[in-house]
Design a protein around this motif. Structure first.
Motif, PDB file in Angstrom:
ATOM      1  N   MET A  93       0.833  -1.201   0.000  1.00 43.51           N
ATOM      2  CA  MET A  93       0.000   0.000   0.000  1.00 43.51           C
ATOM      3  C   MET A  93       0.873   1.259   0.000  1.00 43.51           C
ATOM      4  N   ALA A  94       1.997   1.222   0.731  1.00 46.08           N
ATOM      5  CA  ALA A  94       2.917   2.370   0.745  1.00 46.08           C
ATOM      6  C   ALA A  94       3.540   2.592  -0.628  1.00 46.08           C
ATOM      7  N   ALA A  95       3.721   1.512  -1.400  1.00 46.21           N
ATOM      8  CA  ALA A  95       4.285   1.632  -2.745  1.00 46.21           C
ATOM      9  C   ALA A  95       3.280   2.246  -3.724  1.00 46.21           C
ATOM     10  N   GLY A  96       1.981   2.213  -3.349  1.00 48.59           N
ATOM     11  CA  GLY A  96       0.966   2.807  -4.208  1.00 48.59           C
ATOM     12  C   GLY A  96      -0.120   1.867  -4.672  1.00 48.59           C
ATOM     13  N   ALA A  97      -0.114   0.620  -4.190  1.00 48.35           N
ATOM     14  CA  ALA A  97      -1.168  -0.323  -4.577  1.00 48.35           C
ATOM     15  C   ALA A  97      -2.526   0.193  -4.104  1.00 48.35           C
ATOM     16  N   ASN A  98      -3.546  -0.066  -4.904  1.00 45.57           N
ATOM     17  CA  ASN A  98      -4.899   0.358  -4.552  1.00 45.57           C
ATOM     18  C   ASN A  98      -5.634  -0.698  -3.744  1.00 45.57           C
ATOM     19  N   GLY A  99      -5.102  -1.925  -3.731  1.00 46.41           N
ATOM     20  CA  GLY A  99      -5.732  -3.002  -2.991  1.00 46.41           C
ATOM     21  C   GLY A  99      -4.784  -4.158  -2.798  1.00 46.41           C
ATOM     22  N   TYR A 100      -5.198  -5.083  -1.918  1.00 37.40           N
ATOM     23  CA  TYR A 100      -4.345  -6.228  -1.592  1.00 37.40           C
ATOM     24  C   TYR A 100      -5.260  -7.418  -1.351  1.00 37.40           C
ATOM     25  N   LEU A 101      -5.151  -8.451  -2.178  1.00 37.42           N
ATOM     26  CA  LEU A 101      -5.973  -9.646  -2.046  1.00 37.42           C
ATOM     27  C   LEU A 101      -5.071 -10.841  -1.811  1.00 37.42           C
ATOM     28  N   VAL A 102      -5.533 -11.774  -0.983  1.00 33.06           N
ATOM     29  CA  VAL A 102      -4.735 -12.954  -0.649  1.00 33.06           C
ATOM     30  C   VAL A 102      -5.281 -14.172  -1.397  1.00 33.06           C
ATOM     31  N   LYS A 103      -4.370 -14.888  -2.083  1.00 35.41           N
ATOM     32  CA  LYS A 103      -4.704 -16.141  -2.766  1.00 35.41           C
ATOM     33  C   LYS A 103      -4.859 -17.252  -1.736  1.00 35.41           C
ATOM     34  N   PRO A 104      -5.644 -18.261  -2.002  1.00 36.12           N
ATOM     35  CA  PRO A 104      -6.442 -18.444  -3.217  1.00 36.12           C
ATOM     36  C   PRO A 104      -7.666 -17.529  -3.202  1.00 36.12           C
ATOM     37  N   ILE A 105      -8.148 -17.228  -4.382  1.00 30.09           N
ATOM     38  CA  ILE A 105      -9.285 -16.321  -4.513  1.00 30.09           C
ATOM     39  C   ILE A 105     -10.287 -16.954  -5.474  1.00 30.09           C
ATOM     40  N   SER A 106     -11.564 -16.791  -5.180  1.00 26.34           N
ATOM     41  CA  SER A 106     -12.608 -17.371  -6.043  1.00 26.34           C
ATOM     42  C   SER A 106     -12.919 -16.411  -7.193  1.00 26.34           C
ATOM     43  N   ALA A 107     -13.579 -16.949  -8.206  1.00 23.37           N
ATOM     44  CA  ALA A 107     -13.985 -16.120  -9.347  1.00 23.37           C
ATOM     45  C   ALA A 107     -14.922 -15.005  -8.897  1.00 23.37           C
ATOM     46  N   ASP A 108     -15.870 -15.327  -8.018  1.00 23.72           N
ATOM     47  CA  ASP A 108     -16.817 -14.314  -7.540  1.00 23.72           C
ATOM     48  C   ASP A 108     -16.102 -13.204  -6.785  1.00 23.72           C
ATOM     49  N   THR A 109     -15.199 -13.590  -5.897  1.00 29.16           N
ATOM     50  CA  THR A 109     -14.464 -12.589  -5.123  1.00 29.16           C
ATOM     51  C   THR A 109     -13.616 -11.717  -6.039  1.00 29.16           C
ATOM     52  N   LEU A 110     -12.943 -12.338  -6.995  1.00 28.26           N
ATOM     53  CA  LEU A 110     -12.105 -11.572  -7.918  1.00 28.26           C
ATOM     54  C   LEU A 110     -12.940 -10.567  -8.700  1.00 28.26           C
ATOM     55  N   ASN A 111     -14.038 -11.025  -9.289  1.00 31.87           N
ATOM     56  CA  ASN A 111     -14.832 -10.125 -10.131  1.00 31.87           C
ATOM     57  C   ASN A 111     -15.540  -9.046  -9.314  1.00 31.87           C
ATOM     58  N   LYS A 112     -15.928  -9.345  -8.075  1.00 26.83           N
ATOM     59  CA  LYS A 112     -16.494  -8.292  -7.218  1.00 26.83           C
ATOM     60  C   LYS A 112     -15.443  -7.238  -6.917  1.00 26.83           C
ATOM     61  N   ASN A 113     -14.220  -7.671  -6.639  1.00 30.04           N
ATOM     62  CA  ASN A 113     -13.145  -6.720  -6.361  1.00 30.04           C
ATOM     63  C   ASN A 113     -12.765  -5.926  -7.601  1.00 30.04           C
ATOM     64  N   VAL A 114     -12.749  -6.564  -8.761  1.00 28.27           N
ATOM     65  CA  VAL A 114     -12.460  -5.845 -10.003  1.00 28.27           C
ATOM     66  C   VAL A 114     -13.472  -4.716 -10.177  1.00 28.27           C
ATOM     67  N   LYS A 115     -14.735  -5.045  -9.955  1.00 29.12           N
ATOM     68  CA  LYS A 115     -15.796  -4.040 -10.093  1.00 29.12           C
ATOM     69  C   LYS A 115     -15.581  -2.892  -9.100  1.00 29.12           C
ATOM     70  N   ASN A 116     -15.263  -3.225  -7.858  1.00 34.07           N
ATOM     71  CA  ASN A 116     -15.058  -2.186  -6.847  1.00 34.07           C
ATOM     72  C   ASN A 116     -13.832  -1.320  -7.143  1.00 34.07           C
ATOM     73  N   PHE A 117     -12.743  -1.936  -7.558  1.00 36.09           N
ATOM     74  CA  PHE A 117     -11.521  -1.160  -7.794  1.00 36.09           C
ATOM     75  C   PHE A 117     -11.630  -0.289  -9.037  1.00 36.09           C
ATOM     76  N   THR A 118     -12.378  -0.724 -10.027  1.00 36.39           N
ATOM     77  CA  THR A 118     -12.501   0.102 -11.227  1.00 36.39           C
ATOM     78  C   THR A 118     -13.577   1.161 -11.058  1.00 36.39           C
ATOM     79  N   LYS A 119     -14.500   0.960 -10.140  1.00 34.01           N
ATOM     80  CA  LYS A 119     -15.565   1.935  -9.888  1.00 34.01           C
ATOM     81  C   LYS A 119     -15.040   3.154  -9.137  1.00 34.01           C
ATOM     82  N   LYS A 120     -14.214   2.921  -8.136  1.00 32.86           N
ATOM     83  CA  LYS A 120     -13.797   4.040  -7.298  1.00 32.86           C
ATOM     84  C   LYS A 120     -12.539   4.730  -7.804  1.00 32.86           C
ATOM     85  N   ASN A 121     -11.970   4.230  -8.890  1.00 27.97           N
ATOM     86  CA  ASN A 121     -10.754   4.873  -9.406  1.00 27.97           C
ATOM     87  C   ASN A 121     -10.999   5.515 -10.752  1.00 27.97           C
TER      88      ASN A 121
END
Length: 121
Positions: A93-121
């Motif tokens: 986050m200090a380097a500038g990342a907008n988010g941090y997700l821990v693997k393993p990750i499901s398809a639903d979780t990934l696509n929900k996060n994609v939607k959230n990260f692209t919506k607020k940026n």
């Protein structure tokens, strides 16, 4: 929406790519940070999902490099890693990342996060 997946593991790239396609997105793949920078020169992407630990250029160095370049600094960047450690999260986050997700990750979780990260940026 075009999304870049940066990961040195071929299987992870393939799985994340399938998840993204299932969510209606177009994945672009890179094997490490240097490969990502080369591919960003010819691909316009809406979001970058990057692994933390990779050879040649890791996710932290990639994040720092992109966030200081005026051509790429506004592209949301999310770290996806197996490192479930608060110190690594803070470093990302200090380097500038907008988010941090821990693997393993499901398809639903990934696509929900994609939607959230692209919506607020």
């Amino acid at each position: 929406m075009k999304i870049m997946v940066v990961d040195d593991d071929k299987t992870t790239r393939k799985i994340l790519g399938l998840y993204l396609k299932g969510g209606g997105h177009e994945p672009v793949f890179a094997e490490n940070g240097l490969d990502a920078i080369e591919k960003l020169a010819v691909n316009e992407v809406d979001l970058i999902l990057t692994d933390l630990n990779m050879p040649f250029m890791d996710g932290i160095e990639l994040t720092r490099t992109l966030k200081t370049d005026h051509s790429f600094k506004d592209i949301p960047l999310v770290m996806i890693t197996t490192e479930n450690d608060e110190a690594e999260r803070s470093k990302a986050m200090a380097a500038g990342a907008n988010g941090y997700l821990v693997k393993p990750i499901s398809a639903d979780t990934l696509n929900k996060n994609v939607k959230n990260f692209t919506k607020k940026n």
